[in-house]
Enzyme design. Structure first.
Site, PDB file in Angstrom:
ATOM      1  N   LYS A 279      41.637  46.063 118.765  1.00 12.14           N
ATOM      2  CA  LYS A 279      40.535  45.503 119.556  1.00 12.14           C
ATOM      3  C   LYS A 279      39.470  46.547 119.858  1.00 12.14           C
ATOM      4  O   LYS A 279      39.683  47.753 119.722  1.00 12.14           O
ATOM      5  CB  LYS A 279      41.094  44.849 120.817  1.00 12.14           C
ATOM      6  CG  LYS A 279      41.867  43.586 120.455  1.00 12.14           C
ATOM      7  CD  LYS A 279      42.237  42.715 121.620  1.00 12.14           C
ATOM      8  CE  LYS A 279      42.848  41.404 121.087  1.00 12.14           C
ATOM      9  NZ  LYS A 279      43.302  40.519 122.169  1.00 12.14           N
ATOM     10  N   ARG A 314      52.037  41.662 119.242  1.00  9.86           N
ATOM     11  CA  ARG A 314      51.292  40.921 118.222  1.00  9.86           C
ATOM     12  C   ARG A 314      50.352  41.908 117.531  1.00  9.86           C
ATOM     13  O   ARG A 314      49.419  42.428 118.162  1.00  9.86           O
ATOM     14  CB  ARG A 314      50.516  39.775 118.862  1.00  9.86           C
ATOM     15  CG  ARG A 314      49.754  38.894 117.874  1.00  9.86           C
ATOM     16  CD  ARG A 314      49.017  37.776 118.606  1.00  9.86           C
ATOM     17  NE  ARG A 314      48.335  36.903 117.675  1.00  9.86           N
ATOM     18  CZ  ARG A 314      47.103  37.099 117.199  1.00  9.86           C
ATOM     19  NH1 ARG A 314      46.418  38.188 117.580  1.00  9.86           N
ATOM     20  NH2 ARG A 314      46.559  36.247 116.360  1.00  9.86           N
TER      21      ARG A 314
END
Length: 333
Positions: A279, A314
Site C-alpha cells: 500500500k 493478505r
C-alpha cells in the site's frame, strides 16, 4: 465510560506459568492496556480485566473456511481486474489467473482471495455482471484443480452467490456488509464464513479527507457493531474474521495508529486479518514509489502484526511472506 482492553502480546519462549494464552495461538499476554475516549491509556495486569474480556481473548478459535489459525496463515491476492493498483491487468485472463493461483499455492499460500472489482482509491464501481464474469470462471477452474480454501472479495450478493456456487468458501467484504443488505443474510442462510472490514466512504472518494475522533476506537466500535449485525443475520461468531481496513479511508497517521495497537481487535473475539500489502504509505515510509518494490516493507509490517497475534496476512508477495514467517516462527517457537 466505555473501556477497551488491548492485550500486550508476547511470543518469547520463556512463558510465565500464569500467562494467558492468546486465542489458542502462538502468543501470550500477562498485561492489558486499558483505553477509553476520555482518559490516558493505562497498563494493568490482565487478571484485572473483566471475565468476559478475558474469555474472548483466550478462547480457542475454530477453523474458518478450512483454515486452522493456531498458526499464522497467508492469504494470496489474486486480482482478476484490469485496474488494481499493484497488479491490474496481470491476471485478468482465466489461464493467467489459474497459473498464478498455482504459483501462490506452491509458494505457501493457505487461501487465495479473488477479486473482480478494484477497491484502490479512486476506483469506480464495476457492474455486477462484469464482476461475476471476471471471478466465477476463475474460481471454478481453481476449485477443479485445488482443494485449498478460496475467498471471494466482493461487496455484492449476486457476485458472492455466483462465487460460492463456483466453489468459493468465504466472503471478504471491504464494505463491512453495508453496501448490499442482502449479502449478510445470504451468508447466514448458507452458513458461509465471512471477513468484515472497516472502510470510511467508498473507494471512489474514501481518501478525499478521512477523519476520526479516535481512529483505533472508532474502527473497533464499527467492527463490533457489524459483528452484531452479522450475528443477527445468522452468522456464528466463530465464522467471522475482522479486518481494520488499512488504507481504506485512512491517512498515513491513521494507518500507523491502527498497526501500533492492532492487538486491540482480539477483544472482539474473532480472528484478525490484515491487508496492508504494497500500500501507498509503505512506499512513502519505505522510499518505494513503485508498488512492485514494496515487498520488504510489506513483510516488515506483516511480521510486526504477527508479533501482536494477527492470524491471517493478505499479501501479494506470498513467497517472501511465507519465507519470513518460517524464519520468525523458527526463532520464536
Amino acid at each position: 465510560m466505555t473501556q477497551y482492553y488491548r492485550p500486550l502480546v508476547q511470543s518469547d519462549p520463556c512463558r510465565p506459568d500464569d500467562a494467558y494464552p492468546l486465542a489458542g495461538g502462538w502468543a501470550w499476554f500477562q498485561d492489558v492496556e486499558v483505553l477509553s475516549r476520555d482518559r490516558a491509556p493505562q497498563r494493568c495486569p490482565a487478571r484485572h480485566a473483566p471475565d468476559a474480556v478475558l474469555q474472548r481473548l483466550t478462547a480457542v478459535h475454530a477453523p474458518i473456511a478450512g483454515l486452522d489459525i493456531s498458526a499464522p496463515r497467508v492469504m494470496g491476492i489474486l486480482n482478476v481486474t484490469p485496474d488494481s493498483f499493484s497488479d491490474g491487468g496481470q491476471y485478468d485472463a482465466p489461464e493467467r489467473a489459474l497459473a498464478h493461483a498455482r504459483t501462490m499455492a506452491g509458494q505457501g499460500a493457505d487461501i487465495i482471495d479473488i477479486g473482480g472489482e478494484s477497491t484502490r482509491p479512486g476506483a469506480v464501481e464495476v457492474p455486477i455482471d462484469d464482476e461475476i464474469h471476471r471471478t466465477a470462471p476463475v474460481i471454478q477452474a481453481i476449485r477443479a484443480e485445488m482443494e485449498m480454501p478460496i475467498s471471494i472479495d466482493t461487496r455484492k450478493c449476486p457476485v458472492a452467490q455466483a462465487a460460492i456456487e463456483a466453489g468459493a468458501d468465504l466472503v471478504n467484504d471491504v464494505a463491512g456488509f453495508t453496501f448490499d443488505p442482502g449479502l449478510a443474510l445470504y451468508c447466514g442462510n448458507k452458513g458461509v464464513p465471512v471477513c468484515v472490514m472497516h472502510a470510511q466512504g467508498d473507494p471512489e472518494t474514501m481518501q478525499a479527507a478521512p477523519h476520526y475522533d479516535d481512529v483505533l476506537l472508532d474502527v473497533y466500535d464499527f467492527l463490533a457493531a457489524r459483528i452484531d449485525a452479522l450475528l443477527a443475520a445468522g452468522i456464528d461468531r466463530t465464522q467471522i474474521m475482522v479486518d481494520p481496513g488499512i488504507g481504506f479511508g485512512k491517512t498515513l497517521d491513521h494507518n500507523l495508529a491502527l498497526l501500533k495497537r492492532i492487538s486491540l481487535f482480539h477483544s472482539l473475539g474473532c480472528p484478525i486479518l490484515l491487508g496492508v500489502s504494497r500500500k501507498k504509505f509503505i512506499g512513502t515510509l519505505g522510499n518505494a514509489p513503485d508498488p512492485a518494490d514494496r515487498a520488504a516493507g510489506s513483510v516488515a509490517l506483516a511480521l510486526a502484526a504477527v508479533a501482536q497475534g494477527v492470524q491471517v496476512l493478505r499479501v501479494h508477495d506470498v513467497f517472501e511472506t511465507r519465507s519470513a514467517l518460517n524464519l520468525w516462527q523458527a526463532v520464536t517457537g
